[in-house]
Structures are given as structure tokens and as C-alpha cells.
Design a protein around this motif. Sequence first.
Motif, PDB file in Angstrom:
ATOM      1  N   VAL A  11      34.542 -13.280 -48.941  1.00 30.12           N
ATOM      2  CA  VAL A  11      34.232 -13.572 -50.441  1.00 30.12           C
ATOM      3  C   VAL A  11      32.633 -13.268 -50.778  1.00 30.12           C
ATOM      4  CG1 VAL A  11      33.908 -15.955 -50.710  1.00 30.12           C
ATOM      5  CG2 VAL A  11      34.585 -14.841 -52.595  1.00 30.12           C
ATOM      6  N   GLY A  12      32.372 -12.716 -51.785  1.00 29.46           N
ATOM      7  CA  GLY A  12      30.904 -12.459 -51.845  1.00 29.46           C
ATOM      8  C   GLY A  12      30.561 -12.318 -53.376  1.00 29.46           C
ATOM      9  N   PHE A  13      29.382 -12.013 -53.750  1.00 34.24           N
ATOM     10  CA  PHE A  13      29.059 -11.854 -55.257  1.00 34.24           C
ATOM     11  C   PHE A  13      28.014 -10.782 -55.195  1.00 34.24           C
ATOM     12  CE2 PHE A  13      25.974 -14.555 -53.512  1.00 34.24           C
ATOM     13  CZ  PHE A  13      24.604 -14.161 -54.003  1.00 34.24           C
ATOM     14  N   ALA A  72      22.627  -1.714 -58.380  1.00 31.38           N
ATOM     15  CA  ALA A  72      22.435  -2.626 -57.465  1.00 31.38           C
ATOM     16  C   ALA A  72      21.123  -3.485 -57.648  1.00 31.38           C
ATOM     17  CB  ALA A  72      22.334  -2.005 -56.040  1.00 31.38           C
ATOM     18  N   ALA A  73      21.082  -5.118 -57.409  1.00 30.87           N
ATOM     19  CA  ALA A  73      20.170  -5.693 -57.405  1.00 30.87           C
ATOM     20  C   ALA A  73      19.928  -6.517 -56.202  1.00 30.87           C
ATOM     21  CB  ALA A  73      19.849  -6.118 -58.523  1.00 30.87           C
ATOM     22  N   ARG A  74      21.146  -7.570 -56.267  1.00 33.28           N
ATOM     23  CA  ARG A  74      21.145  -8.600 -55.144  1.00 33.28           C
ATOM     24  C   ARG A  74      22.681  -8.752 -54.683  1.00 33.28           C
ATOM     25  NH1 ARG A  74      16.557  -7.709 -55.977  1.00 33.28           N
ATOM     26  NH2 ARG A  74      14.816  -9.249 -56.441  1.00 33.28           N
ATOM     27  N   PHE A  75      22.868  -9.377 -53.493  1.00 33.94           N
ATOM     28  CA  PHE A  75      24.385  -9.608 -53.110  1.00 33.94           C
ATOM     29  C   PHE A  75      24.128 -10.467 -52.067  1.00 33.94           C
ATOM     30  CE2 PHE A  75      22.728  -6.768 -49.603  1.00 33.94           C
ATOM     31  CZ  PHE A  75      23.501  -7.184 -48.805  1.00 33.94           C
ATOM     32  N   GLY A  76      25.584 -11.419 -51.975  1.00 27.67           N
ATOM     33  CA  GLY A  76      25.619 -12.410 -50.843  1.00 27.67           C
ATOM     34  C   GLY A  76      26.929 -12.486 -50.577  1.00 27.67           C
ATOM     35  N   PHE A  77      27.371 -13.297 -49.490  1.00 31.76           N
ATOM     36  CA  PHE A  77      28.661 -13.237 -48.893  1.00 31.76           C
ATOM     37  C   PHE A  77      28.872 -14.681 -48.283  1.00 31.76           C
ATOM     38  CE2 PHE A  77      26.234 -10.439 -46.233  1.00 31.76           C
ATOM     39  CZ  PHE A  77      26.238 -11.247 -45.131  1.00 31.76           C
ATOM     40  N   GLY A  78      30.040 -15.284 -48.292  1.00 28.51           N
ATOM     41  CA  GLY A  78      30.382 -16.425 -47.473  1.00 28.51           C
ATOM     42  C   GLY A  78      30.534 -16.291 -45.986  1.00 28.51           C
ATOM     43  N   VAL A  97      31.387 -18.615 -55.819  1.00 25.24           N
ATOM     44  CA  VAL A  97      32.570 -17.507 -55.904  1.00 25.24           C
ATOM     45  C   VAL A  97      33.356 -18.316 -54.829  1.00 25.24           C
ATOM     46  CG1 VAL A  97      33.329 -15.395 -55.692  1.00 25.24           C
ATOM     47  CG2 VAL A  97      31.105 -15.935 -57.151  1.00 25.24           C
ATOM     48  N   THR A  98      34.731 -18.686 -55.389  1.00 23.84           N
ATOM     49  CA  THR A  98      35.650 -18.992 -54.376  1.00 23.84           C
ATOM     50  C   THR A  98      36.774 -17.995 -54.091  1.00 23.84           C
ATOM     51  OG1 THR A  98      35.205 -21.389 -54.786  1.00 23.84           O
ATOM     52  CG2 THR A  98      37.100 -20.890 -53.668  1.00 23.84           C
ATOM     53  N   SER A 108      34.044 -20.021 -49.807  1.00 17.95           N
ATOM     54  CA  SER A 108      33.389 -19.762 -51.143  1.00 17.95           C
ATOM     55  C   SER A 108      31.933 -19.361 -50.675  1.00 17.95           C
ATOM     56  CB  SER A 108      33.289 -21.079 -51.956  1.00 17.95           C
ATOM     57  OG  SER A 108      32.585 -22.184 -51.165  1.00 17.95           O
ATOM     58  N   VAL A 109      31.151 -18.912 -51.404  1.00 16.59           N
ATOM     59  CA  VAL A 109      30.060 -18.455 -51.309  1.00 16.59           C
ATOM     60  C   VAL A 109      28.985 -19.153 -52.706  1.00 16.59           C
ATOM     61  CG1 VAL A 109      30.130 -16.276 -52.557  1.00 16.59           C
ATOM     62  CG2 VAL A 109      28.110 -16.726 -50.984  1.00 16.59           C
ATOM     63  N   GLU A 110      27.884 -19.775 -52.426  1.00 24.07           N
ATOM     64  CA  GLU A 110      27.120 -20.158 -53.551  1.00 24.07           C
ATOM     65  C   GLU A 110      25.521 -19.610 -53.509  1.00 24.07           C
ATOM     66  OE1 GLU A 110      27.369 -24.409 -53.499  1.00 24.07           O
ATOM     67  OE2 GLU A 110      29.183 -24.615 -52.434  1.00 24.07           O
TER      68      GLU A 110
END
Length: 247
Positions: free
Chosen positions: A126-128, A152-158, A235-236, A242-244
Motif C-alpha cells: 500500500v502506498g501514497f 509528481a511531488a512525493r511518494f511513500g509505501f508500506g 493509508v491502510t 498500512s503506511v504513515e
Amino acid sequence: MVDVHALAATLDEAAREVKAIPKLTERTPFDVPAAYAVQRVGVERRRRRGERLAGVKMGFTSRAKMLQMGVDDLIWGLLTDGMLAESSVDVSRLIHPRVEPEIAYLIGREVRSPAEVETAVAGVAVGFEVLDSRYRDFDFTLPDVIADNASAARFGFGSWHAPRDLSNVGLLMEIDGRPVQAGSSAAILGDPARSLRAAARLALGAGMTLEPGWIVLAGAATAAVPLPKDAHVRVTGAGLGSVEVTT
């Protein structure tokens, strides 16, 4: 003739100075191929500053958005390691950030054809994604948004999980413990695997291959929402943890 280097410099400076600008096509009309050329030059400017390519992000992954923008294919942008947000996002460095839940794929080996991309996936998560159009009021045409690296600006993932069927994963996004968006990965072209295959197709068509260690963000499962300062986002994904991230 369109000066793609000048247009890329204008967008790059807007991002670095945290300054919204009018859409580029207001003064310099250009088409989609030129827009992707601007995008590549803009990303190359980031690479010259020391950033490394980290993957691909997909856009317009809902039929409704395609119809709204008058297109019949997805758009894509490039991710760099400088966009990765492992635990926090400094929203003071962004113009008008918005956040959306994502499905992320980890590429395990070089992808030489769209047909082999699913077998090349080493993990799913899962990501954002944090979007931040450099254009005033998030107002743009199709060539404008492509040139702007698909916002595009930033991203992340669990945490990564073994590859699995992600065609109907429930997703929940919370800000400060309050649910702000909920949806299913099915909103991503009916199955995010379709977006993954499109990522391989579009990259190969541009003379690039998806590389080991790269991330593919398959696209938004819900609408994006404004990302405020001093917020906690979680985000779950059902079965994906999840990722926070904090701002």
C-alpha cells in the motif's frame, strides 16, 4: 519550434521556488510528444543535482478522468529518490499539495516487454502519492500536466508483501485519525495490474526499461485531498498493512 529546455527550466524553477505559474500552453502551445520531452528534460535537471531515478507513476487511471481530459490512454511520470517520503513531508516546500492512496509495485528484474512485467514484480504494498501541480489553481491542459511530470511531488509505501491478486483491495486513507477517503483498487482500471502493464508499455515506448528496485505507483484509488500542515496521514490496504506519514 518548442524550446523544451526553456519550458522545463520554468517548471523546475517554479517547484524550487514554491511559486505557482500560469499553465505553459497559455503562451507556448505544444503537443503531447513535446510535453514528454519537457518532462524528461525536467527530470534530467533533477538527476544533475544528484537525484536517481526510482520508478514510474501512472496518471488518469480512471475512465472518468480520461473522458474528462479527452484522452484514451494513461499518462505517466518519473519518480526519483528525492521524492521519496519515508516518514515526513515538508509541505512548506510544496505549492498546493494533495495526497491520494496508491497501490505500489516493486520491480525485481529488468522488464523487457509488457507481457513479462507481472512476473518481474518482487513485492506489492500500500502506498501514497503527494501531488503538487506547479500550475496556478491546479489548472492545466493535457500537455501541461505531462510536462509537469504528471504532478509528481512525493511518494511513500508500506512494508512489501509477496505478489498477489490486487484487483479488489479495500483502501482507507485517514488524516489525524479521521477517514477522508475510502475505495477499492478496482478503481484503478478495474485492476491495477492493467496500470502496471501500461507502465511497462509506455516506458519501453519511450526507450526506457523498468529497472530492478524501481517502484511503480499504479494510480489513484480515490480522489486526492488537500494535505495540510501538521497532519498525520495513514493509508491502510486490506491484507497489505498500512503506511504513515506526517507533515
